[in-house]
Enzyme design. Structure first.
Site, PDB file in Angstrom:
ATOM      1  CB  CYS A  99      -7.081  11.755   2.176  1.00 28.02           C
ATOM      2  SG  CYS A  99      -7.655  13.133   1.191  1.00 28.02           S
ATOM      3  CE  LYS A 143      -3.675   2.550 -11.966  1.00 30.25           C
ATOM      4  NZ  LYS A 143      -4.790   1.894 -11.246  1.00 30.25           N
ATOM      5  CD  GLU A 202      -2.813  16.277  -2.278  1.00 33.48           C
ATOM      6  OE1 GLU A 202      -2.705  17.365  -2.801  1.00 33.48           O
ATOM      7  OE2 GLU A 202      -3.753  15.950  -1.523  1.00 33.48           O
TER       8      GLU A 202
HETATM    9  P1  NAD Z   1      -3.867   2.884  -3.122  1.00 32.53           P
HETATM   10  O1  NAD Z   1      -2.577   3.496  -2.752  1.00 32.53           O
HETATM   11  O2  NAD Z   1      -4.050   1.439  -2.926  1.00 32.53           O
HETATM   12  O3  NAD Z   1      -4.188   3.139  -4.664  1.00 32.53           O
HETATM   13  C1  NAD Z   1      -4.150   4.438  -5.227  1.00 32.53           C
HETATM   14  C2  NAD Z   1      -3.859   4.306  -6.708  1.00 32.53           C
HETATM   15  O4  NAD Z   1      -2.567   3.742  -6.869  1.00 32.53           O
HETATM   16  C3  NAD Z   1      -4.822   3.408  -7.483  1.00 32.53           C
HETATM   17  O5  NAD Z   1      -5.003   3.912  -8.791  1.00 32.53           O
HETATM   18  C4  NAD Z   1      -4.043   2.086  -7.552  1.00 32.53           C
HETATM   19  O6  NAD Z   1      -4.406   1.292  -8.662  1.00 32.53           O
HETATM   20  C5  NAD Z   1      -2.627   2.597  -7.704  1.00 32.53           C
HETATM   21  N1  NAD Z   1      -1.595   1.664  -7.247  1.00 32.53           N
HETATM   22  C6  NAD Z   1      -1.697   0.631  -6.375  1.00 32.53           C
HETATM   23  N2  NAD Z   1      -0.506   0.010  -6.244  1.00 32.53           N
HETATM   24  C7  NAD Z   1       0.366   0.676  -7.029  1.00 32.53           C
HETATM   25  C8  NAD Z   1       1.762   0.531  -7.292  1.00 32.53           C
HETATM   26  N3  NAD Z   1       2.495  -0.420  -6.724  1.00 32.53           N
HETATM   27  N4  NAD Z   1       2.344   1.416  -8.138  1.00 32.53           N
HETATM   28  C9  NAD Z   1       1.630   2.408  -8.702  1.00 32.53           C
HETATM   29  N5  NAD Z   1       0.305   2.582  -8.499  1.00 32.53           N
HETATM   30  C10 NAD Z   1      -0.317   1.730  -7.665  1.00 32.53           C
HETATM   31  O7  NAD Z   1      -4.970   3.746  -2.362  1.00 32.53           O
HETATM   32  P2  NAD Z   1      -6.521   3.577  -2.395  1.00 32.53           P
HETATM   33  O8  NAD Z   1      -6.846   2.382  -1.573  1.00 32.53           O
HETATM   34  O9  NAD Z   1      -7.052   3.668  -3.780  1.00 32.53           O
HETATM   35  O10 NAD Z   1      -6.973   4.917  -1.632  1.00 32.53           O
HETATM   36  C11 NAD Z   1      -6.943   5.003  -0.257  1.00 32.53           C
HETATM   37  C12 NAD Z   1      -5.729   5.757   0.243  1.00 32.53           C
HETATM   38  O11 NAD Z   1      -5.552   6.959  -0.500  1.00 32.53           O
HETATM   39  C13 NAD Z   1      -5.857   6.198   1.666  1.00 32.53           C
HETATM   40  O12 NAD Z   1      -4.649   5.952   2.342  1.00 32.53           O
HETATM   41  C14 NAD Z   1      -6.088   7.698   1.590  1.00 32.53           C
HETATM   42  O13 NAD Z   1      -5.699   8.442   2.676  1.00 32.53           O
HETATM   43  C15 NAD Z   1      -5.340   8.046   0.379  1.00 32.53           C
HETATM   44  N6  NAD Z   1      -5.882   9.256  -0.217  1.00 32.53           N
HETATM   45  C16 NAD Z   1      -5.200  10.413  -0.075  1.00 32.53           C
HETATM   46  C17 NAD Z   1      -5.722  11.580  -0.596  1.00 32.53           C
HETATM   47  C18 NAD Z   1      -4.999  12.878  -0.451  1.00 32.53           C
HETATM   48  O14 NAD Z   1      -5.342  13.812  -1.142  1.00 32.53           O
HETATM   49  N7  NAD Z   1      -4.030  12.959   0.414  1.00 32.53           N
HETATM   50  C19 NAD Z   1      -6.926  11.566  -1.264  1.00 32.53           C
HETATM   51  C20 NAD Z   1      -7.591  10.362  -1.389  1.00 32.53           C
HETATM   52  C21 NAD Z   1      -7.051   9.198  -0.866  1.00 32.53           C
END
Ligand code: NAD
Length: 498
Positions: free
Chosen positions: A296, A186, A262
């Site tokens: 991240c 997803k 992550e």
């Molecule tokens: P997000 O958590 O809002 O979304 C990530 C994914 O989760 C998307 O596909 C989103 O549609 C899905 N999602 C949202 N709500 C959900 C729920 N309730 N249940 C299941 N899935 C859900 O994050 P974002 O805004 O897309 O990305 C930014 C964040 O991601 C930042 O905090 C960043 O640090 C983190 N990030 C971490 C890494 C890593 O490797 N540690 C890499 C990239 C981004």
């Protein structure tokens, strides 16, 4: 693909995608329209999958797992599919980079570099597929022999964010497949195109149908349903710490699926007085501006020896002013557009909080007007103190907060003064200083006199609230396996009932 005619121009109409399931495209759903964050024009139309679509995708992945069409192959056969995928990616590199730019807003030259990294992920995944093995115990006495088998966990759900849509996907998919698992992915609703395209590529490479499925839609609907699905054995989630927490609850409330997480970071870059300050400044400018700081592992806290702090900040400000911010389709651009309007507002509000809380802007400090699209100046704040919002919160934008230390001990304390533990960077020409810091800073990835270096051979993951488990390399493949102890009695059994 001819770069002059296609890579550098916008599409005349948005490309419409189906979702990918059981080795084929499926259409006929409501669609999201995605506009290019760098240009404001519609670029893709992506299906809003329904819970029934998700159930069908999980069922396809389950069938492909249980029929042994993937898990039953030898490591060498699985490696063959992964290597063919790498070859196809090489051929389609410019096209995939183009869709990354259009949906995410990152610069085209950077996007191409990311696809090269993705190709390497498939090559390393192929090696890992061949080398994956268990263990044996020849130490249980002459009457008993022990084997430890590594078996694929089963059906994996994979949820990815929008900042590196294809790169994060490819840091996981080859390793999930190398283990023999099948999956349902997803992607983020704003950057789904390249995750969908990978379905077609894997099929061409010979992956059995059902082993890789993609459902698209919002996090709250389809993402949440995937985390709660009772027939998913493991979930790998990359995204914010807040959603990561809800993923843990969902797993606990349903089937205790295994989790890989992550999450966020507030990563320190520690510069000691004996560092090469030009190098450290260049690393700091890159570390906070790469991918517009929507990364991240962005180094968002500069922790610098007070004796060289003024000099470093002067060099760094001058470098940050020279960063080329602009149209993501321009070859010269180093920093592109902010990916979503919401993220743009978040970053700008943190810049305002930093000013209001008394930190001093040394460079940047606001939005840039470049026609259509949202752009923010790479920003350096000096005089930041521990409790300010720009000191503690993950901003996920090009905003660097500078702190000072007097002793090495203070430097380590400041570096560890965060709920996160994703990455850190240390700059010193003294091996004792650098290695002591590298050992004591609590983070899953450490860089010494460099930043964001490395390849998919090395594990990725976080300490503390940055997550659980590791992705990539042999560590990554092993995450998608579980071990089974097999005990074999040799010779005649010594009877219990005499
Ligand atoms: P997000 O958590 O809002 O979304 C990530 C994914 O989760 C998307 O596909 C989103 O549609 C899905 N999602 C949202 N709500 C959900 C729920 N309730 N249940 C299941 N899935 C859900 O994050 P974002 O805004 O897309 O990305 C930014 C964040 O991601 C930042 O905090 C960043 O640090 C983190 N990030 C971490 C890494 C890593 O490797 N540690 C890499 C990239 C981004």
């Amino acid at each position: 693909m001819d770069q002059r005619t296609t890579v550098h121009s916008l599409p005349t109409a948005p490309r419409e995608f189906g979702f990918w399931m059981d080795g084929a495209w499926h259409g006929g759903r409501d669609l999201f329209e995605r506009r290019s964050p760098g240009h404001g024009v519609p670029v893709t139309r992506i299906p809003k999958c329904t819970p029934a679509d998700l159930n069908a995708a999980v069922a396809a992945a389950r069938r492909a797992f249980e029929d042994r069409s993937w898990a039953g192959l030898s490591g060498a056969e699985r490696a063959g599919v992964l290597l063919r995928t790498a070859e196809i990616l090489r051929r389609r590199r410019d096209e995939i980079a183009y869709w990354e730019v259009l949906e995410n807003g990152k610069p085209i030259s950077q996007a191409r570099g990311e696809i090269d990294h993705c190709i390497a992920c498939f090559e390393v995944g192929a090696g890992a597929a061949r080398l994956l093995h268990g263990d044996s115990f020849n130490s249980l006495g002459d009457g008993l022999f022990g084997m430890v088998l590594r078996e694929p966990v089963g059906v994996v759900g994979l949820i990815t964010p929008w900042n590196f849509p294809f790169l994060i996907l490819c840091e996981r998919v080859p390793f999930i497949l190398a283990s023999g698992c099948t999956m349902v992915v997803k992607p983020s609703e704003v950057t789904s195109a390249t995750t969908l395209i990978l379905g077609e590529i894997l099929a061409e490479a010979g992956l059995p149908k059902g082993a890789y499925n993609v459902v698209t839609g919002s996090g709250r609907s389809i993402g949440q349903a995937l985390t709660e699905h009772p027939d998913v054995d493991m979930l790998s989630f990359t995204g914010s710490t807040a959603v990561g927490r809800s993923v843990v609850h969902a797993a606990a409330d349903t089937n205790f699926k295994k989790l890989g997480l992550e999450l966020g970071g507030k990563n320190p870059i520690v510069v000691f007085a004996d560092a090469d300050l030009e190098d450290a400044a260049d690393g700091a400018a890159f570390g906070i501006s790469f991918n517009t700081g929507q990364c991240c592992v962005s180094s968002s806290r500069l922790i610098v020896d007070a004796r060289v702090a003024d000099e470093l900040e002067t060099i760094l400000s001058a470098k940050m002013k020279k960063i080329v911010v602009g149209d993501p389709l321009d070859e010269a651009t180093q920093v592109g557009a902010i990916t979503t309007d919401a993220q743009n507002q978040t970053i700008l509000s943190y810049i305002e909080k930093g000013k209001a809380e008394g930190a001093r802007v040394l460079t940047g400090g606001g939005a840039m007007s470049l026609g259509k699209g949202s752009y923010i100046e790479p920003t350096l704040f000096s005089g930041v103190t521990r409790k300010m919002a720009i000191a503690t919160d993950e901003i996920f934008g090009p905003v660097l907060s500078s702190f000072r230390f007097e002793t090495a001990e203070q430097a380590i304390q400041l570096a560890n003064d965060t709920v996160y533990g994703l990455a850190a960077s240390v700059w010193s020409k003294n091996i004792d200083t650098a290695l002591a810091a590298a050992r004591r800073i609590r983070a899953g990835r450490m860089w010494v006199n460099c930043i964001m270096a490395g390849g998919p051979e090395m594990p990725l993951g976080g300490f503390k609230q940055s997550g659980w488990g590791r992705e990539a390399g042999t560590y990554g493949v092993e995450e998608y396996t579980q071990v089974k102890s097999v005990h074999i009695e040799l010779g005649k059994r010594s009877h219990w009932i005499k």
